[in-house]
Design an enzyme around this catalytic site. Structure first.
Site, PDB file in Angstrom:
ATOM      1  N   GLU A   1      38.204  33.156  48.480  1.00  0.00           N
ATOM      2  CA  GLU A   1      39.123  34.270  48.490  1.00  0.00           C
ATOM      3  C   GLU A   1      38.485  35.207  49.924  1.00  0.00           C
ATOM      4  O   GLU A   1      39.349  35.442  50.809  1.00  0.00           O
ATOM      5  CB  GLU A   1      39.553  34.990  47.518  1.00  0.00           C
TER       6      GLU A   1
ATOM      7  N   ASP B   1      34.604  33.149  44.028  1.00  0.00           N
ATOM      8  CA  ASP B   1      33.649  33.410  45.054  1.00  0.00           C
ATOM      9  C   ASP B   1      33.113  35.048  45.084  1.00  0.00           C
ATOM     10  O   ASP B   1      33.910  35.838  44.690  1.00  0.00           O
ATOM     11  CB  ASP B   1      33.928  32.790  46.510  1.00  0.00           C
TER      12      ASP B   1
ATOM     13  N   ASP C   1      42.077  41.963  40.549  1.00  0.00           N
ATOM     14  CA  ASP C   1      41.183  41.939  41.741  1.00  0.00           C
ATOM     15  C   ASP C   1      41.335  43.316  42.465  1.00  0.00           C
ATOM     16  O   ASP C   1      40.792  43.431  43.434  1.00  0.00           O
ATOM     17  CB  ASP C   1      41.367  40.830  42.786  1.00  0.00           C
TER      18      ASP C   1
END
Length: 495
Positions: A144, A77, A168
């Site tokens: 997330e 997302d 990330d």
């Protein structure tokens, strides 16, 4: 030139494909199907767990069968933020990218490099014949950005790897081994709606705009203006000194994005309009002076309210305002609510330990709501900040709900994969990478609940201003991060 023409081509081509698929948090259906289809087209084992996390699995390349299994992890997302003048539907429209020198940017929206580039790197790693590796699983979690829902739902036993490399983090040359935990706080209260005055008042709108905003974890240390706080700073003297009444107030859109804009509709006594304008100008000058470096484009608009059809507001009976005493309580509570950096870390200089982002404020239709996201690498520090926030809003007559709490990821200086990655980076670039903790919510801490034996490190290319329309990805850093990831996979220890 398209981003598909950039190097490393395999990474940018995959990222381009991701940008074409709408994927705001809570609406991941299309990107989930895209990832599964991408894997199946390439003969890659591709499936979802019971809740919707995507897992792609490939065997080792010849000669690397005895290496430990690696899980490359990112989230599907993205944060849907856009400029007020940008027409864009995040549930339907692709992201429009463009190249500005050494940076890839989006046109008026968030880019989604957080975490689309990390996912693209993982996809490239399992499809590129140039990459030598042991067994790899790619775990792409959902939701997330608004609750780490996919990470929370991951069940033990589905994944086989022993090492997790999270893709990330957002600064090339830094390896992250710890992160903050988080907690959502929602304050709510009701108020009496007063009938619109029959005469003597003009309807005005106040807009606080142009603040940079940004990621409520990564950018909180920059002390940028919070548009909700700034709007309340203007409103308090308007209420106290000029007899203004609040019809509604709204600012911010996401818990994990520092608010960039806030808008209020007001009744201003007709004989005090000039006084009200002077108050707005005074506070605007103060704020612009204080935030000249952090928010140079801050803008304050105070003008007669105009209906969408072009008609000036005629004091419609539906335009009820907030009872005066309640309005003062609410605005004072917004001003008093803890926001920004609360405490710096003693253990790691330069790291924010505890903070709050007063993310969303809404006063309308008889309801007062404030939503915040608290972060801390120390659970007791997070709890104490929640107590302070709760106390402020209870004094204002509001109730506070705390939810979605999760602990941080405690650093492990003895991590074997950290040792390997430091050695590989130094061998490649002649310097050791920085070993860091991050004041943001990486999923590693939650994932370790289901897989407590995982050896974990987070890495990634350099991104700037994630969670805002200023988000951009540094092109040279993507090449470096990709080269580094390939080398790490080639040097994964044996079982």
């Amino acid at each position: 030139m398209s981003i598909k023409d950039l190097e490393p081509k395999s990474v940018w081509t995959n990222f381009y494909g991701i940008t074409r698929i709408p994927r705001p948090s809570k609406h991941e259906e299309k990107i989930r199907e895209y990832l599964l289809g991408w894997g199946r087209e390439r003969g890659i084992e591709s499936f979802t767990d019971k809740t919707g996390n995507v897992i792609l699995r490939v065997p080792a390349t010849p000669g690397y069968e005895n290496r430990k299994g690696v899980v490359l992890q990112g989230h599907m997302d993205m944060v849907p933020q856009k400029n007020a003048d940008k027409v864009h539907d995040f549930e339907k429209d692709p992201i429009e990218t463009w190249i500005d020198g050494e940076w890839v940017k989006a046109k008026g929206t968030t880019l989604g490099a957080d975490n689309g580039l990390g996912v693209a790197m993982a996809m490239a790693a399992i499809e590129s014949p140039e990459v030598k590796h042991g067994p790899i699983e790619v775990l792409v979690t959902y939701d997330e950005e608004t609750g780490m829902t996919g990470a929370r739902a991951l069940e033990p036993g589905i994944l086989q790897g022993e090492i997790l490399i999270n893709l990330d983090s957002e600064t090339e040359g830094e390896l992250y081994v710890g992160c903050a935990g988080g907690l959502d706080a929602t304050a709510k209260a009701s108020y009496e709606k007063m009938p619109a005055p029959e005469s003597g008042y003009a309807c005005y709108e106040l807009a606080v705009k142009g603040f940079k905003g940004g990621h409520s974890g990564m950018d909180i240390i920059l002390c940028r203006g919070n548009a909700n706080k700034v709007a309340a700073r203007v409103l308090l003297p308007l209420l106290e000194e000029a007899g203004v009444k609040i019809i509604d107030l709204e600012g911010g859109t996401l818990r994990n994005a520092i608010p960039r804009e806030a808008f209020a509709t007001l009744y201003v006594p007709e004989d005090r309009i000039e006084e009200a304008k002077a108050i707005v100008d005074r506070v605007a000058a103060e704020v612009k002076n204080e935030h000249a470096a952090t928010d140079p484009d801050a803008e304050f608009i105070f003008k007669p309210y105009v209906e969408k059809e072009g008609e000036v507001c005629d004091h419609d009976e539906d335009c009820k305002y907030v009872e005066d005493a309640a309005a003062l309580r609410f605005i004072r509570a917004i001003l008093a609510c803890p926001d920004g950096v609360d405490r710096m870390s003693d253990a790691m200089p330069g790291l924010v330990e505890t903070s709050n982002n007063m993310a969303m404020v809404k006063i309308e239709k008889g309801e007062f709501t404030v939503k915040s996201l608290l972060r801390s690498s120390v659970d007791t520090g997070k709890a104490y900040l929640a107590t302070k926030l709760t106390s402020v809003f209870k004094l204002a007559g509001a109730e506070v709900e705390l939810s979605g709490g999760y602990s941080g990821w405690a650093p492990n200086s003895a991590s074997p994969i950290l040792h390997t990655m430091k050695a590989v980076y130094k061998d490649m670039y002649g310097v050791e990478p920085k070993v860091m903790a991050i004041h943001a919510g990486l999923e590693c801490g939650i994932l370790s609940g289901a897989y407590p034996d995982w050896d974990m490190v987070s890495m990634g290319p350099t991104l700037m201003s994630p969670h805002s329309p200023d988000e951009r990805a540094n092109i040279p850093s993507v090449q470096k991060a990709w080269d580094f990831l390939k080398a790490v996979l080639e040097n994964i220890p044996e079982k």
